[in-house]
Design a protein around this motif. Structure first.
Motif, PDB file in Angstrom:
ATOM      1  N   UNK A 191      -7.614 -10.116 -11.526  1.00 14.34           N
ATOM      2  CA  UNK A 191      -7.020 -10.385 -12.827  1.00 14.34           C
ATOM      3  C   UNK A 191      -6.274 -11.715 -12.833  1.00 14.34           C
ATOM      4  N   UNK A 192      -6.000 -12.214 -14.025  1.00  9.35           N
ATOM      5  CA  UNK A 192      -5.169 -13.404 -14.196  1.00  9.35           C
ATOM      6  C   UNK A 192      -3.698 -12.991 -14.138  1.00  9.35           C
ATOM      7  N   UNK A 193      -2.880 -13.815 -13.498  1.00  6.76           N
ATOM      8  CA  UNK A 193      -1.444 -13.556 -13.384  1.00  6.76           C
ATOM      9  C   UNK A 193      -0.697 -14.571 -14.237  1.00  6.76           C
ATOM     10  N   UNK A 194       0.156 -14.065 -15.151  1.00 10.16           N
ATOM     11  CA  UNK A 194       0.872 -14.906 -16.100  1.00 10.16           C
ATOM     12  C   UNK A 194       2.380 -14.842 -15.849  1.00 10.16           C
ATOM     13  N   UNK A 195       3.044 -15.992 -15.982  1.00  7.75           N
ATOM     14  CA  UNK A 195       4.498 -16.053 -15.968  1.00  7.75           C
ATOM     15  C   UNK A 195       4.915 -17.312 -16.721  1.00  7.75           C
ATOM     16  N   UNK A 196       6.156 -17.338 -17.194  1.00 11.73           N
ATOM     17  CA  UNK A 196       6.675 -18.534 -17.861  1.00 11.73           C
ATOM     18  C   UNK A 196       7.100 -19.558 -16.822  1.00 11.73           C
ATOM     19  N   UNK A 197       6.941 -20.826 -17.164  1.00 13.31           N
ATOM     20  CA  UNK A 197       7.296 -21.894 -16.235  1.00 13.31           C
ATOM     21  C   UNK A 197       8.763 -21.853 -15.804  1.00 13.31           C
ATOM     22  N   UNK A 198       9.633 -21.295 -16.647  1.00 15.56           N
ATOM     23  CA  UNK A 198      11.042 -21.229 -16.303  1.00 15.56           C
ATOM     24  C   UNK A 198      11.347 -20.322 -15.136  1.00 15.56           C
ATOM     25  N   UNK A 199      10.432 -19.379 -14.851  1.00  8.81           N
ATOM     26  CA  UNK A 199      10.600 -18.461 -13.726  1.00  8.81           C
ATOM     27  C   UNK A 199       9.493 -18.625 -12.689  1.00  8.81           C
ATOM     28  N   UNK A 200       8.854 -19.788 -12.692  1.00  7.59           N
ATOM     29  CA  UNK A 200       7.690 -19.989 -11.842  1.00  7.59           C
ATOM     30  C   UNK A 200       8.003 -19.819 -10.363  1.00  7.59           C
ATOM     31  N   UNK A 201       9.217 -20.140  -9.936  1.00  4.88           N
ATOM     32  CA  UNK A 201       9.518 -20.017  -8.514  1.00  4.88           C
ATOM     33  C   UNK A 201       9.460 -18.588  -8.024  1.00  4.88           C
ATOM     34  N   UNK A 202       9.496 -17.618  -8.950  1.00  8.32           N
ATOM     35  CA  UNK A 202       9.357 -16.209  -8.563  1.00  8.32           C
ATOM     36  C   UNK A 202       7.899 -15.805  -8.390  1.00  8.32           C
ATOM     37  N   UNK A 203       6.976 -16.585  -8.943  1.00 11.60           N
ATOM     38  CA  UNK A 203       5.532 -16.322  -8.801  1.00 11.60           C
ATOM     39  C   UNK A 203       4.814 -17.655  -8.769  1.00 11.60           C
ATOM     40  N   UNK A 204       5.046 -18.464  -7.730  1.00 16.03           N
ATOM     41  CA  UNK A 204       4.511 -19.831  -7.699  1.00 16.03           C
ATOM     42  C   UNK A 204       2.994 -19.902  -7.656  1.00 16.03           C
ATOM     43  N   UNK A 205       2.345 -18.776  -7.331  1.00 12.59           N
ATOM     44  CA  UNK A 205       0.887 -18.765  -7.289  1.00 12.59           C
ATOM     45  C   UNK A 205       0.289 -18.096  -8.521  1.00 12.59           C
ATOM     46  N   UNK A 206       1.050 -18.074  -9.613  1.00 16.24           N
ATOM     47  CA  UNK A 206       0.506 -17.537 -10.866  1.00 16.24           C
ATOM     48  C   UNK A 206      -0.664 -18.384 -11.338  1.00 16.24           C
ATOM     49  N   UNK A 207      -1.623 -17.744 -11.983  1.00 16.31           N
ATOM     50  CA  UNK A 207      -2.820 -18.435 -12.458  1.00 16.31           C
ATOM     51  C   UNK A 207      -2.592 -19.157 -13.780  1.00 16.31           C
ATOM     52  N   UNK A 208      -1.722 -18.588 -14.615  1.00 22.03           N
ATOM     53  CA  UNK A 208      -1.531 -19.125 -15.960  1.00 22.03           C
ATOM     54  C   UNK A 208      -0.039 -19.213 -16.266  1.00 22.03           C
ATOM     55  N   UNK A 209       0.371 -20.396 -16.767  1.00 26.34           N
ATOM     56  CA  UNK A 209       1.764 -20.629 -17.107  1.00 26.34           C
ATOM     57  C   UNK A 209       1.949 -20.611 -18.618  1.00 26.34           C
ATOM     58  N   UNK A 210       3.010 -19.977 -19.053  1.00 22.05           N
ATOM     59  CA  UNK A 210       3.467 -20.050 -20.439  1.00 22.05           C
ATOM     60  C   UNK A 210       4.547 -21.128 -20.461  1.00 22.05           C
ATOM     61  N   UNK A 211       4.427 -22.085 -21.366  1.00 22.78           N
ATOM     62  CA  UNK A 211       5.340 -23.227 -21.372  1.00 22.78           C
ATOM     63  C   UNK A 211       6.128 -23.302 -22.681  1.00 22.78           C
ATOM     64  N   UNK A 212       7.330 -23.846 -22.580  1.00 19.97           N
ATOM     65  CA  UNK A 212       8.122 -24.087 -23.773  1.00 19.97           C
ATOM     66  C   UNK A 212       8.537 -22.817 -24.472  1.00 19.97           C
ATOM     67  N   UNK A 213       8.664 -22.893 -25.792  1.00 18.84           N
ATOM     68  CA  UNK A 213       9.115 -21.740 -26.580  1.00 18.84           C
ATOM     69  C   UNK A 213       8.105 -21.333 -27.652  1.00 18.84           C
ATOM     70  N   UNK A 214       6.937 -21.968 -27.679  1.00 16.66           N
ATOM     71  CA  UNK A 214       5.932 -21.588 -28.674  1.00 16.66           C
ATOM     72  C   UNK A 214       5.150 -20.364 -28.216  1.00 16.66           C
ATOM     73  N   UNK A 215       4.736 -19.513 -29.144  1.00 20.28           N
ATOM     74  CA  UNK A 215       3.916 -18.351 -28.777  1.00 20.28           C
ATOM     75  C   UNK A 215       2.600 -18.785 -28.143  1.00 20.28           C
ATOM     76  N   UNK A 216       2.092 -17.944 -27.238  1.00 20.13           N
ATOM     77  CA  UNK A 216       0.835 -18.209 -26.542  1.00 20.13           C
ATOM     78  C   UNK A 216      -0.055 -16.980 -26.668  1.00 20.13           C
ATOM     79  N   UNK A 217      -1.286 -17.161 -27.117  1.00 17.18           N
ATOM     80  CA  UNK A 217      -2.231 -16.050 -27.203  1.00 17.18           C
ATOM     81  C   UNK A 217      -2.781 -15.744 -25.818  1.00 17.18           C
ATOM     82  N   UNK A 218      -2.605 -14.513 -25.377  1.00 20.49           N
ATOM     83  CA  UNK A 218      -3.102 -14.073 -24.075  1.00 20.49           C
ATOM     84  C   UNK A 218      -4.536 -13.574 -24.181  1.00 20.49           C
ATOM     85  N   UNK A 219      -4.800 -12.866 -25.241  1.00 19.97           N
ATOM     86  CA  UNK A 219      -6.112 -12.308 -25.520  1.00 19.97           C
ATOM     87  C   UNK A 219      -6.097 -11.771 -26.929  1.00 19.97           C
ATOM     88  N   UNK A 220      -7.217 -11.246 -27.378  1.00 20.87           N
ATOM     89  CA  UNK A 220      -7.296 -10.749 -28.752  1.00 20.87           C
ATOM     90  C   UNK A 220      -6.222  -9.700 -29.000  1.00 20.87           C
TER      91      UNK A 220
END
Length: 304
Positions: A165-194
């Protein structure tokens, strides 16, 4: 076969011949969420205040025992064998509670979100176990592991690798999951899937995120929760690692865009209400949070 209760799982006390909670309880509230008819809070910990009087109450205690992250809910004659394990536990046709909360996430709840395609998404992580991964995957292939923030990231990589599976985390907490596959950035909403959108909500931590699904389900992480004490939505103001001021700003920015019936937090209780009622309560929570001031971390002050 019985589940491992960990090397330190032999308690010092025995409370008669029935169910009891041992002294390792951290008062995380999970047991009271799952067994409200037989477990209450007493002196800063969970307590079995009476023995089960029906099959339903017995099942509540088994659910609490399998979820407890310290394995503190015990019976001297009952072993927690896999056949008694109710997890993943359906909350409705779409969302399942994972149970098996982890000591490495402070006992946070994790969820499985079923999608119309037959796949699922995991929101936050239960304790790691290959056997549990098999149980969760039986609901459908897991395409994404969605982390709400750093405190709940402990087993994300292992589950994502196990599921492919894909692993998602926000860039602000990236050090807790530095090998995440997908980063959420900033404060705008992000579509993960349908039907599934991530809303950054910095406050509890710098990288806190909530996930909204189908206009119905709000996986709020530790940003807000349902309190049985106040019978309302609340923020854990006394356990805000980053900034209560930023959390207030996040809610002011995001709350008007949210519509849901279920609040599904990491810590604190779950609740379903009509969407209009949730919208009203979330607006009131936003206004109350604006008045809060920073305070020292104090887990005992959380109003479960």
């Amino acid at each position: 076969m019985s589940y491992d209760l960990s090397p330190d799982a032999v308690p010092e006390e025995r409370a008669g011949e029935g169910w009891y909670v041992d002294t390792r309880c951290t008062n995380c509230d999970v047991a009271r969420q799952l067994a409200p008819d037989v477990i209450r809070e007493q002196d800063g910990r969970a307590e079995v205040f009476r023995q089960p009087q029906s099959e339903a109450e017995q099942q509540q205690l088994y659910a609490a025992a399998f979820a407890c992250h310290t394995r503190s809910i015990r019976h001297p004659a009952h072993h927690l064998t896999p056949g008694l394990d109710p997890f993943p536990l359906a909350l409705d046709d779409t969302v399942h509670l994972c149970g098996h909360n982890s000591r490495h996430t402070a006992g946070a709840n994790a969820y499985l979100l079923r999608r119309p395609t037959g796949s699922t998404m995991m929101i936050d992580t239960p304790r790691w176990s290959a056997e549990l991964a098999d149980r969760y995957e039986a609901l459908g292939p897991v395409t994404d592991v969605l982390l709400t923030h750093r405190d709940h990231a402990a087993h994300g990589r292992r589950y994502a690798d196990r599921f492919g599976a894909r692993l998602w985390i926000h860039e602000g907490d990236l050090d807790a999951a530095p090998d995440a596959d997908h980063l959420i950035r900033g404060t705008d909403p992000v579509e993960i899937g349908a039907g599934v959108t991530a809303y950054p909500l910095p406050g509890h931590t710098r990288g806190s995120v909530l996930y909204l699904a189908d206009g119905m389900y709000c996986f709020s992480g530790d940003s807000f929760y349902w309190s049985r004490t106040t019978a309302d939505l609340e923020v854990a103001a006394s356990v805000t690692w980053y900034s209560i001021t930023e959390l207030a700003a996040s809610l002011a920015r995001t709350a008007p865009r949210l519509r849901f019936e279920w609040v599904l937090p990491g810590h604190g209780d779950r609740k379903r209400l009509p969407a209009e009622e949730m919208t009203r309560r979330l607006a009131h929570l936003t206004a109350r949070t604006r008045t809060l001031q920073p305070q020292p971390i104090d887990f005992t002050a959380v109003r479960w």
